[in-house]
Write an enzyme that holds these catalytic residues in place. Sequence first.
Site, short mmCIF file in Angstrom:
data_model
loop_
_atom_site.label_atom_id
_atom_site.label_comp_id
_atom_site.label_asym_id
_atom_site.label_seq_id
_atom_site.Cartn_x
_atom_site.Cartn_y
_atom_site.Cartn_z
N LYS A 192 0.85 -1.20 0.00
CA LYS A 192 0.00 0.00 0.00
C LYS A 192 0.88 1.25 0.00
O LYS A 192 1.49 1.58 1.00
CB LYS A 192 -0.94 0.05 1.21
CG LYS A 192 -2.03 1.09 0.93
CD LYS A 192 -2.56 1.86 2.11
CE LYS A 192 -1.77 3.00 2.62
NZ LYS A 192 -1.85 4.27 1.89
N GLU A 225 10.01 1.47 10.39
CA GLU A 225 11.02 2.51 10.14
C GLU A 225 10.30 3.83 10.31
O GLU A 225 9.44 4.18 9.49
CB GLU A 225 11.58 2.40 8.71
CG GLU A 225 12.34 1.14 8.41
CD GLU A 225 13.63 1.02 9.19
OE1 GLU A 225 14.13 2.05 9.69
OE2 GLU A 225 14.13 -0.10 9.33
N CYS A 285 13.56 11.13 6.50
CA CYS A 285 13.54 10.68 7.90
C CYS A 285 14.90 10.90 8.54
O CYS A 285 15.00 11.18 9.72
CB CYS A 285 13.16 9.21 7.97
SG CYS A 285 14.20 8.17 6.94
N GLU A 317 9.34 16.24 14.80
CA GLU A 317 9.79 16.07 13.43
C GLU A 317 8.94 16.95 12.51
O GLU A 317 7.72 16.77 12.44
CB GLU A 317 9.66 14.61 13.00
CG GLU A 317 10.26 14.38 11.64
CD GLU A 317 10.12 12.94 11.15
OE1 GLU A 317 9.04 12.36 11.36
OE2 GLU A 317 11.09 12.44 10.56
P1 NDP Z 1 2.40 8.41 7.72
O1 NDP Z 1 2.71 7.65 8.93
O2 NDP Z 1 1.25 9.34 7.74
O3 NDP Z 1 2.17 7.46 6.45
C1 NDP Z 1 3.01 6.42 6.06
C2 NDP Z 1 2.18 5.40 5.33
O4 NDP Z 1 1.24 4.84 6.25
C3 NDP Z 1 1.33 5.97 4.19
O5 NDP Z 1 1.20 4.99 3.18
C4 NDP Z 1 0.01 6.22 4.86
O6 NDP Z 1 -1.04 6.29 3.93
C5 NDP Z 1 -0.06 5.00 5.74
N1 NDP Z 1 -0.97 5.11 6.89
C6 NDP Z 1 -1.41 6.23 7.52
N2 NDP Z 1 -2.24 5.89 8.54
C7 NDP Z 1 -2.31 4.54 8.56
C8 NDP Z 1 -2.99 3.59 9.38
N3 NDP Z 1 -3.77 3.97 10.39
N4 NDP Z 1 -2.83 2.28 9.12
C9 NDP Z 1 -2.04 1.87 8.12
N5 NDP Z 1 -1.37 2.73 7.29
C10 NDP Z 1 -1.50 4.03 7.51
O7 NDP Z 1 3.75 9.07 7.43
P2 NDP Z 1 3.99 10.09 6.34
O8 NDP Z 1 3.34 9.67 5.07
O9 NDP Z 1 3.66 11.39 6.94
O10 NDP Z 1 5.57 9.94 6.12
C11 NDP Z 1 6.45 10.72 6.77
C12 NDP Z 1 7.03 9.98 7.93
O11 NDP Z 1 7.72 8.82 7.49
C13 NDP Z 1 8.03 10.80 8.65
O12 NDP Z 1 7.81 10.76 10.03
C14 NDP Z 1 9.37 10.13 8.32
O13 NDP Z 1 10.36 10.30 9.26
C15 NDP Z 1 8.97 8.72 8.15
N6 NDP Z 1 9.92 8.04 7.31
C16 NDP Z 1 10.77 7.15 7.89
C17 NDP Z 1 11.76 6.53 7.15
C18 NDP Z 1 12.68 5.54 7.78
O14 NDP Z 1 13.29 4.76 7.07
N7 NDP Z 1 12.82 5.53 9.09
C19 NDP Z 1 11.91 6.80 5.73
C20 NDP Z 1 10.98 7.77 5.22
C21 NDP Z 1 10.01 8.34 5.99
P3 NDP Z 1 -1.58 7.72 3.40
O15 NDP Z 1 -0.39 8.59 3.17
O16 NDP Z 1 -2.29 7.36 2.16
O17 NDP Z 1 -2.47 8.24 4.49
#
Ligand code: NDP
Length: 491
Positions: A175, A250, A284, A383
């Site tokens: 997803k 992650e 991130c 963040e």
């Molecule tokens: P989110 O946590 O909002 O979203 C990440 C993914 O999870 C998206 O596909 C999102 O879908 C999905 N999602 C959201 N809510 C749910 C839920 N309740 N159940 C299952 N899936 C869900 O993060 P962001 O999109 O805001 O991404 C940014 C974050 O990711 C930052 O905090 C960053 O640090 C972290 N990140 C970490 C990395 C690492 O390797 N440690 C690498 C890159 C990013 P949708 O967007 O469609 O709502």
Amino acid sequence: MPERVRCFIGGKSVAGTGIEIPIIYPATEDVIGTLEEAAAAEVDAAVTAARDAFDHGPWPEMGIPRRKEVLLSMRSLLLENAEELAVLECLDTGVPIRTIRGRKMDRLTGNFELFAESLSMMAGQTYQQDRKFLTMVTHEPVGVAALIAPWNSPLSLATTKLAPCIAYGNTCVLKPSEHTPMALARMVEILHEAGLPDGVVNLVNGRGPVTGAALVEHPGVDLVSFTGGTETGRSVMSSAAGNLAPVALELGGKSANIITETADFEQALDGALLAIYSNNGQQCLAGSRILVQRSLADRFIERFVERARQIRLGDPMDPDCEMGPLAFREHFEKVLSYVDIARAEGAELLVGGKRAEGFEAGYYFEPTAVLAPSNGLRVCQEEIFGPFAAIQVYDSLEEAIAIANDTEFGLAAYVWSEDLHTITRATQALRAGTVWVNTPLVREVRAPFGGYKSSGVGRDGVRDCLDFFTEQKTTQIPVGKLSLARLGAGS
Ligand code: NDP
């Protein structure tokens, strides 16, 4: 460019029966496509297809040389289609095309190559202490994985999970973020064109709390790998707990970038700018807290601000563009809101802090830096995930280390110094999953990558992915006939 992005289930494009979501190019705010959201019914169909491919399909049973061949032909076909994928990722994210063409495409294709190669060296263990038994440990695929990808670097981060997941014989449902669905949708088609059997990789699209939540909670899912924000990670982990599905998370970061007075000044300056402003500041592992030693603070801040002002913002499709727009409106508003938060808490705005001038449309935000009087400020603890640096001044290395570690996160840390003892002390004391010395943002993809504390659970990297995406089975075989105690035999 696809007009409609749909699900891909059991090798076929399938209509989503949820809502329609506009796909917006963040550089112009134009609607460039429509996403058909997967409702619970499509999520269920995708998990069922993955289950069927796992239980009855050829993939988990396939010999390693053949599976490796398929992975390598996927890599070749992704390479052949790299330009199309790069353009779609640029339209999805607004990340400059030059970053995508280089770093991201290498990572995408490298993920398939690396895990294909890792299969050649896959081996279990034997225990030889007891000569009456042969005891061997083998790795076997786990089952159906739910893979949830973020929007800041969809192709490379989704395949960091997907490549090991399928290489080790599992099937999955992917997803992507609803904000960035196009490149991954095309990638899934390419994987099938390269010979991936139907049902091994299934794709569902839609909002996290709808499609993502339905996937993570699905009882047919055996393990969950998630990249995204820390709060979402907590909710994913508790949903997966209901099915006792193991999770790899992650998550976010607030990494300290320590510039010492023994640093090579110009290198540290270049590195600090890259660490916070590359990938449009949406990383991130960004060095979002810059800690500068007092003796060079004035000079460093002056040069940092001067360079931040000169960063070329623009059309991300332009190969000269250094920074594009933020990925979507809500995120732009979130990043912008931290300017008022910073001011209200007593931080000094050094540069940026507003919508970039000269852009009629698009989520362009100026490269921003504030001087923070204390690490307790929200801009130093939360963040922001944008081109927003919080600079702090320190006196001693021990003070810098204490500030660096004073955070709920622990994804990465950076230190700049030409002095051996400074480097060894800092690297030993910093509480982070990755520590970079005199370099920003290098990823050795074979090595573990992940976070301490609220930055994650588990690690990426070859050995850790093998552990996560396989079950270990211990098999024991007696050498010769055993003479067993004969319960109930009357003697
Ligand atoms: P989110 O946590 O909002 O979203 C990440 C993914 O999870 C998206 O596909 C999102 O879908 C999905 N999602 C959201 N809510 C749910 C839920 N309740 N159940 C299952 N899936 C869900 O993060 P962001 O999109 O805001 O991404 C940014 C974050 O990711 C930052 O905090 C960053 O640090 C972290 N990140 C970490 C990395 C690492 O390797 N440690 C690498 C890159 C990013 P949708 O967007 O469609 O709502």
